[in-house]
Structures are given as structure tokens and as C-alpha cells.
Design a protein around this motif. Structure first.
Motif, PDB file in Angstrom:
ATOM      1  N   ASP A   1       5.071  18.251 -15.422  1.00 24.07           N
ATOM      2  CA  ASP A   1       3.772  18.897 -15.986  1.00 24.07           C
ATOM      3  C   ASP A   1       3.573  18.664 -17.398  1.00 24.07           C
ATOM      4  OD1 ASP A   1       1.629  20.231 -16.803  1.00 24.07           O
ATOM      5  OD2 ASP A   1       2.230  21.739 -15.383  1.00 24.07           O
ATOM      6  N   TRP A   2       2.662  17.467 -17.641  1.00 21.86           N
ATOM      7  CA  TRP A   2       2.879  16.750 -19.056  1.00 21.86           C
ATOM      8  C   TRP A   2       2.159  17.925 -19.980  1.00 21.86           C
ATOM      9  CZ3 TRP A   2      -1.594  16.434 -22.038  1.00 21.86           C
ATOM     10  CH2 TRP A   2      -3.029  16.491 -21.436  1.00 21.86           C
ATOM     11  N   PHE A   3       1.043  18.970 -19.353  1.00 17.02           N
ATOM     12  CA  PHE A   3       0.496  19.787 -20.319  1.00 17.02           C
ATOM     13  C   PHE A   3       1.430  20.654 -20.696  1.00 17.02           C
ATOM     14  CE2 PHE A   3      -2.260  23.709 -20.649  1.00 17.02           C
ATOM     15  CZ  PHE A   3      -2.943  23.319 -21.928  1.00 17.02           C
ATOM     16  N   ALA A   4       2.238  21.336 -19.624  1.00 17.70           N
ATOM     17  CA  ALA A   4       3.184  22.330 -19.957  1.00 17.70           C
ATOM     18  C   ALA A   4       4.292  21.569 -21.016  1.00 17.70           C
ATOM     19  CB  ALA A   4       4.192  22.793 -18.685  1.00 17.70           C
ATOM     20  N   LEU A   5       4.773  20.322 -20.848  1.00 20.15           N
ATOM     21  CA  LEU A   5       5.498  19.898 -21.850  1.00 20.15           C
ATOM     22  C   LEU A   5       5.054  19.778 -23.240  1.00 20.15           C
ATOM     23  CD1 LEU A   5       6.954  16.945 -19.582  1.00 20.15           C
ATOM     24  CD2 LEU A   5       8.326  18.710 -20.568  1.00 20.15           C
ATOM     25  N   CYS A   6       3.807  19.472 -23.168  1.00 23.31           N
ATOM     26  CA  CYS A   6       3.165  19.419 -24.814  1.00 23.31           C
ATOM     27  C   CYS A   6       3.080  20.838 -24.993  1.00 23.31           C
ATOM     28  CB  CYS A   6       1.479  18.873 -24.450  1.00 23.31           C
ATOM     29  SG  CYS A   6       1.421  17.267 -24.304  1.00 23.31           S
ATOM     30  N   GLN A   7       2.657  21.647 -24.495  1.00 19.86           N
ATOM     31  CA  GLN A   7       2.874  23.159 -24.754  1.00 19.86           C
ATOM     32  C   GLN A   7       4.196  23.694 -25.376  1.00 19.86           C
ATOM     33  OE1 GLN A   7       0.414  24.861 -25.799  1.00 19.86           O
ATOM     34  NE2 GLN A   7      -1.282  24.458 -24.465  1.00 19.86           N
ATOM     35  N   LEU A   8       5.254  23.203 -24.416  1.00 14.91           N
ATOM     36  CA  LEU A   8       6.903  23.454 -25.080  1.00 14.91           C
ATOM     37  C   LEU A   8       6.923  22.785 -26.380  1.00 14.91           C
ATOM     38  CD1 LEU A   8       9.270  24.413 -24.370  1.00 14.91           C
ATOM     39  CD2 LEU A   8       9.933  22.445 -23.043  1.00 14.91           C
ATOM     40  N   ALA A   9       6.547  21.594 -26.787  1.00 12.51           N
ATOM     41  CA  ALA A   9       6.697  21.098 -27.865  1.00 12.51           C
ATOM     42  C   ALA A   9       5.939  21.680 -28.942  1.00 12.51           C
ATOM     43  CB  ALA A   9       6.000  19.452 -27.907  1.00 12.51           C
ATOM     44  N   ARG A  10       4.767  22.111 -28.527  1.00  8.68           N
ATOM     45  CA  ARG A  10       3.981  23.034 -29.633  1.00  8.68           C
ATOM     46  C   ARG A  10       4.721  24.327 -30.061  1.00  8.68           C
ATOM     47  NH1 ARG A  10      -0.308  26.744 -28.356  1.00  8.68           N
ATOM     48  NH2 ARG A  10      -1.621  26.986 -30.392  1.00  8.68           N
TER      49      ARG A  10
ATOM     50  N   ALA B   1      11.303  19.992 -30.254  1.00  8.59           N
ATOM     51  CA  ALA B   1       9.842  19.568 -30.287  1.00  8.59           C
ATOM     52  C   ALA B   1       9.735  18.039 -29.778  1.00  8.59           C
ATOM     53  CB  ALA B   1       9.043  19.823 -31.438  1.00  8.59           C
ATOM     54  N   GLY B   2      10.531  17.261 -30.602  1.00  3.08           N
ATOM     55  CA  GLY B   2      10.622  16.082 -30.309  1.00  3.08           C
ATOM     56  C   GLY B   2      11.267  15.546 -28.958  1.00  3.08           C
ATOM     57  N   PHE B   3      12.110  16.307 -28.403  1.00  5.45           N
ATOM     58  CA  PHE B   3      12.410  15.946 -26.875  1.00  5.45           C
ATOM     59  C   PHE B   3      11.343  16.166 -26.017  1.00  5.45           C
ATOM     60  CE2 PHE B   3      16.900  16.730 -28.783  1.00  5.45           C
ATOM     61  CZ  PHE B   3      17.228  15.342 -28.705  1.00  5.45           C
ATOM     62  N   ALA B   4      10.653  17.323 -26.363  1.00  2.00           N
ATOM     63  CA  ALA B   4       9.723  17.821 -25.317  1.00  2.00           C
ATOM     64  C   ALA B   4       8.660  16.797 -25.295  1.00  2.00           C
ATOM     65  CB  ALA B   4       9.344  19.329 -25.655  1.00  2.00           C
ATOM     66  N   SER B   5       8.040  16.555 -26.480  1.00  2.00           N
ATOM     67  CA  SER B   5       6.922  15.626 -26.612  1.00  2.00           C
ATOM     68  C   SER B   5       7.343  13.979 -26.086  1.00  2.00           C
ATOM     69  CB  SER B   5       6.616  15.288 -27.911  1.00  2.00           C
ATOM     70  OG  SER B   5       7.725  14.978 -28.877  1.00  2.00           O
ATOM     71  N   GLN B   6       8.598  13.659 -26.260  1.00  3.90           N
ATOM     72  CA  GLN B   6       8.653  12.500 -25.736  1.00  3.90           C
ATOM     73  C   GLN B   6       8.777  12.571 -24.067  1.00  3.90           C
ATOM     74  OE1 GLN B   6       9.390   9.687 -26.938  1.00  3.90           O
ATOM     75  NE2 GLN B   6       9.316  10.193 -29.218  1.00  3.90           N
ATOM     76  N   ALA B   7       9.207  13.679 -23.624  1.00  7.04           N
ATOM     77  CA  ALA B   7       9.015  14.190 -21.931  1.00  7.04           C
ATOM     78  C   ALA B   7       7.685  14.026 -21.946  1.00  7.04           C
ATOM     79  CB  ALA B   7       9.633  15.302 -21.816  1.00  7.04           C
ATOM     80  N   ALA B   8       6.761  14.697 -22.332  1.00  7.44           N
ATOM     81  CA  ALA B   8       5.250  14.485 -22.279  1.00  7.44           C
ATOM     82  C   ALA B   8       4.808  13.090 -22.186  1.00  7.44           C
ATOM     83  CB  ALA B   8       4.764  15.436 -23.056  1.00  7.44           C
ATOM     84  N   ILE B   9       5.202  12.324 -22.981  1.00  2.00           N
ATOM     85  CA  ILE B   9       4.860  10.976 -23.229  1.00  2.00           C
ATOM     86  C   ILE B   9       5.266  10.202 -21.895  1.00  2.00           C
ATOM     87  CG2 ILE B   9       5.272   8.742 -24.432  1.00  2.00           C
ATOM     88  CD1 ILE B   9       5.233  10.538 -26.793  1.00  2.00           C
ATOM     89  N   ARG B  10       6.408  10.357 -21.510  1.00  2.40           N
ATOM     90  CA  ARG B  10       6.731   9.728 -20.198  1.00  2.40           C
ATOM     91  C   ARG B  10       6.143  10.206 -19.052  1.00  2.40           C
ATOM     92  NH1 ARG B  10      11.887  10.695 -22.765  1.00  2.40           N
ATOM     93  NH2 ARG B  10      12.450  12.401 -21.467  1.00  2.40           N
ATOM     94  N   ALA B  11       5.721  11.393 -19.050  1.00  2.41           N
ATOM     95  CA  ALA B  11       4.770  12.034 -17.829  1.00  2.41           C
ATOM     96  C   ALA B  11       3.437  11.391 -17.939  1.00  2.41           C
ATOM     97  CB  ALA B  11       4.920  13.546 -17.814  1.00  2.41           C
ATOM     98  N   ALA B  12       2.864  11.346 -19.161  1.00  7.88           N
ATOM     99  CA  ALA B  12       1.392  10.872 -19.231  1.00  7.88           C
ATOM    100  C   ALA B  12       1.546  10.148 -20.384  1.00  7.88           C
ATOM    101  CB  ALA B  12       0.713  11.923 -19.299  1.00  7.88           C
TER     102      ALA B  12
ATOM    103  N   ASP C   1      -0.603   7.683 -21.381  1.00  8.69           N
ATOM    104  CA  ASP C   1      -2.174   7.468 -21.790  1.00  8.69           C
ATOM    105  C   ASP C   1      -2.853   8.657 -22.404  1.00  8.69           C
ATOM    106  OD1 ASP C   1      -1.955   8.838 -19.412  1.00  8.69           O
ATOM    107  OD2 ASP C   1      -3.885   7.937 -18.404  1.00  8.69           O
ATOM    108  N   ARG C   2      -2.020   9.698 -22.511  1.00  6.34           N
ATOM    109  CA  ARG C   2      -2.459  10.979 -23.088  1.00  6.34           C
ATOM    110  C   ARG C   2      -2.065  11.052 -24.606  1.00  6.34           C
ATOM    111  NH1 ARG C   2      -5.912  14.446 -19.601  1.00  6.34           N
ATOM    112  NH2 ARG C   2      -5.093  14.020 -17.344  1.00  6.34           N
ATOM    113  N   GLU C   3      -3.219  11.278 -25.462  1.00  4.57           N
ATOM    114  CA  GLU C   3      -2.834  11.207 -26.930  1.00  4.57           C
ATOM    115  C   GLU C   3      -1.875  12.260 -27.261  1.00  4.57           C
ATOM    116  OE1 GLU C   3      -4.180  13.284 -29.471  1.00  4.57           O
ATOM    117  OE2 GLU C   3      -5.437  14.484 -28.024  1.00  4.57           O
ATOM    118  N   TRP C   4      -2.154  13.680 -26.676  1.00  2.00           N
ATOM    119  CA  TRP C   4      -1.494  14.711 -27.295  1.00  2.00           C
ATOM    120  C   TRP C   4      -0.037  14.689 -27.464  1.00  2.00           C
ATOM    121  CZ3 TRP C   4      -1.674  20.204 -25.020  1.00  2.00           C
ATOM    122  CH2 TRP C   4      -1.808  21.360 -26.302  1.00  2.00           C
ATOM    123  N   GLY C   5       0.493  14.160 -26.383  1.00  2.00           N
ATOM    124  CA  GLY C   5       2.062  13.779 -26.265  1.00  2.00           C
ATOM    125  C   GLY C   5       2.370  13.089 -27.729  1.00  2.00           C
TER     126      GLY C   5
END
Length: 357
Positions: A36-45, A56-67, A69-73
Motif C-alpha cells: 500500500d504505497w499511500f500507507a508507506l508514504c504516511q509511515l515515512a511522514r 523514514a528513508g526505508f519507508a519512502s523507498q518502499a513507497a517508491i518501489r510500490a508506486a 510513478d508517484r511523486e510523493w514517495g
């Protein structure tokens, strides 16, 4: 509660300052839905709110892998890298966020911050201008433009951008903290104190605010040292005149000592009377943080004040010793000021040459 509610609830918890609870909630959610890329971004936040840049770096990298093409990660990864002072990685992620969403002010704002953290002032300023162009009603964008313009020595633009930020949001704590810092830099300690205390009422736990408070105290002590040195010249003259019989031996210098003590107490009270209750504990703890360079101002003021009071109230033989010590202290202060001035000029010229190149 459904699992789909968890990211939104976590975002609300972070906004309320309960980041630890947000991390716990998101960890439970991601155990069932790890992509869940949105949840991963919220975890990084949430980790960023806890000042845990590594997590936060680990969570944002996971969000990038999940999505990817999304800028937020990428934007969150850039912020986490900035916290770790990994400037190259921060710029790379921020640039990727801009590539994915070039017309979003948040991506331009983050790239400006990343460039500025890496001391790449010109591109930081240009990206901050882009952010304001895309979002002219966002106070955060105007504040970043003010910071970047000031770094580029565009003082009028910096002032205008800061005014606009506070016009859009008069209760914006970061803008008020920054305004207080600028006012201190210009020697306006009274205005800086009022602005800083207003910001601390809104955000008593701000690290920037605590740094401003420490800086304010340091500058106040420097001013009081200068007042003490000038007062010492006056009391010294009265002391010499008393020993030579031109004036009464004691009461003129005693009156001068009382006046000096009144000025010190008055200046301190006028500067710090607006300190909010939530900040007084930090203010009381400041002496325990004085180390190295930060110890110079309180030490100089303390010794100078002790010498002056000795000159004002003690017998003339002891008072003369205090006067000699005060003269030595003033000479040391003059030498240190000259050294500081030369170093500042050399650093300024070096920064100017580096920008030219």
C-alpha cells in the motif's frame, strides 16, 4: 475500523503530534497490505515527525518501489535524505519528483530545499520562484522563496516574500521563527524577542524556536557586556577622581553601580517578559548547554559585571584591582572581535568567489 481507514487515521494522528501511535497503526496495516504505497508514504511522514530520518528513508523507498510513478514517495525520500545530510541523494529524489509532477508546487518547493541544503543557492532560488508561481496563495512557498532569496543576498525580495507568507498566514510558526531570526541578524533584539515569543506560544516545542531563544540570549548577553564595559569606564573615572580627592570617595560610584544593576535588570526584563510559560523551562536550562563558543558571551558578561560591582561598592584598593581586570577583559574582547571580523570577511569573500565560479 476497516484496514483501509488506517492511513487516513494515521495522517490525522501525525497532525495531532501523535506520531508514535501513527507508526504503530500503520505497521499493523502494512503487515496485511505491504504494498500500500499511500500507507508507506504516511509511515515515512510519521517517522519524519519523530525525527527518525533513517526509518523514514526505508519507508519512502518502499513507497517508491510500490508506486514508482508517484511523486510523493520521491519527495519524502528527498526530505529524509536532507535530514541525514545526504545532499546528492536528496537532490536526485527531488528532481525525480519534479520530473513526475513538474506543475506541482510541493515538488518545486522540495527541490529548492534540497538545493539550498547543498549550498546550491542559484537553482534553489529559481525553484522557489517556480513554487510561488504555481501556488501564489501558499504561505509555505513564499517562506521558502524568502529563505532562498536571502541566501542569494536578494534582501528586498526576501523581505517581500516573508511579508507575503505572514499576510497569507499570520499564525504561521515557521515564518515567525524565521522573521525573528532575521530581526536578530539585523540587531533588532526587541522586535526579535516579541516575534520569537509569539512564535513560541504557537509552537513551544519547535527546535528552530529553541535555537532562536538561545541566539537571543547570546546576543542579549553580548549587549549587556558592552553596556558593562562602557559603565566600567564611567565607574573607573569616578573611582580615580575619588582617590584623588576631586569627588567623594564612595557614594558617586555606588550610585553608578546601582544604576548599572537597574539597567541590566530592566533590559533583561523588557527582552524576556513575553516568554510563554511552556518555554521558561527551556530558558532556565540554557546555562547547562553553554559550551565552547556559546560560553564566551555569558563568561565575559559575568566577569565584567563582577568587576564593575567590585569597582562600585568595594573599598578603593580592591576596586582598583577590579578595574585593572576589567581593562584586561575589554582588551581581550577587542582582539576577539577583530579576529572574528577578519574571519567573517574572508569567509564572505570565499563564498562570493565560489558563487562566481
Amino acid at each position: 475500523m476497516t484496514t483501509g481507514d488506517a492511513p487516513d487515521r494515521a495522517a490525522h494522528l501525525v497532525d495531532l503530534g501523535r506520531a508514535d501511535q501513527a507508526v504503530e497503526l500503520l505497521s499493523q496495516h502494512l503487515a496485511a497490505q505491504p504494498d500500500d504505497w499511500f500507507a508507506l508514504c504516511q509511515l515515512a511522514r510519521a517517522h519524519l515527525a519523530r525525527d527518525d530520518a533513517a526509518s523514514a528513508g526505508f519507508a519512502s523507498q518502499a513507497a517508491i518501489r510500490a508506486a514508482p510513478d508517484r511523486e510523493w514517495g520521491h519527495r519524502l525520500a528527498a526530505i529524509a535524505a536532507m535530514r541525514r545530510e545526504d545532499h546528492a541523494r536528496a537532490i536526485a529524489h527531488a528532481q525525480e519528483a519534479v520530473r513526475l509532477e513538474p506543475d506541482t508546487w510541493q515538488t518545486r518547493h522540495t527541490l529548492s530545499r534540497a538545493f539550498l541544503a547543498a549550498q546550491r543557492i542559484w537553482p534553489a532560488h529559481e525553484e522557489a520562484r517556480w513554487a510561488v508561481h504555481l501556488a501564489p496563495l501558499e504561505a509555505q512557498a513564499h517562506l521558502q522563496l524568502s529563505i532562498a532569496a536571502e541566501a542569494r543576498r536578494y534582501h528586498e525580495e526576501a523581505d517581500a516574500a516573508l511579508r507575503q507568507a505572514l499576510q497569507l498566514d499570520p499564525l504561521y510558526p515557521e515564518a515567525l521563527h524565521y522573521k525573528a531570526s532575521r530581526e536578530m541578524g539585523r540587531g533588532r533584539l526587541g522586535r526579535a524577542a516579541r516575534t520569537a515569543m509569539g512564535a513560541m506560544r504557537l509552537d513551544p516545542d519547535s527546535e528552530f524556536g529553541h535555537e532562536n531563544l538561545s541566539d537571543l540570549m547570546n546576543r542579549l548577553l553580548i549587549r549587556l557586556y558592552i553596556v558593562t564595559s562602557l559603565s566600567g569606564v564611567v565607574v573607573g573615572g569616578l573611582l580615580v577622581a575619588g582617590r584623588q580627592g576631586a569627588l567623594p570617595a564612595y557614594w558617586p560610584r555606588a550610585v553608578a553601580g546601582v544604576l548599572f544593576a537597574g539597567v541590566v535588570v530592566g533590559v533583561g526584563w523588557l527582552t524576556l517578559r513575553h516568554v510563554p510559560p511552556a518555554t521558561r523551562r527551556h530558558l532556565a536550562a540554557l546555562p547547562r548547554t553553554w559550551r565552547g563558543v556559546r560560553l564566551v558571551a555569558p563568561a565575559f558578561f559575568g566577569v565584567a559585571a563582577a568587576c564593575l560591582l567590585a569597582m562600585a561598592f568595594l573599598p578603593s584598593d580592591v576596586a582598583m584591582g577590579g578595574g585593572v581586570l576589567l581593562v584586561v577583559l575589554i582588551r581581550i574582547g577587542q582582539i576577539m572581535f577583530i579576529v572574528w571580523l577578519v574571519v567573517s570577511v574572508v569567509r564572505g569573500v570565499s563564498r562570493w568567489l565560489s558563487r562566481k565560479n
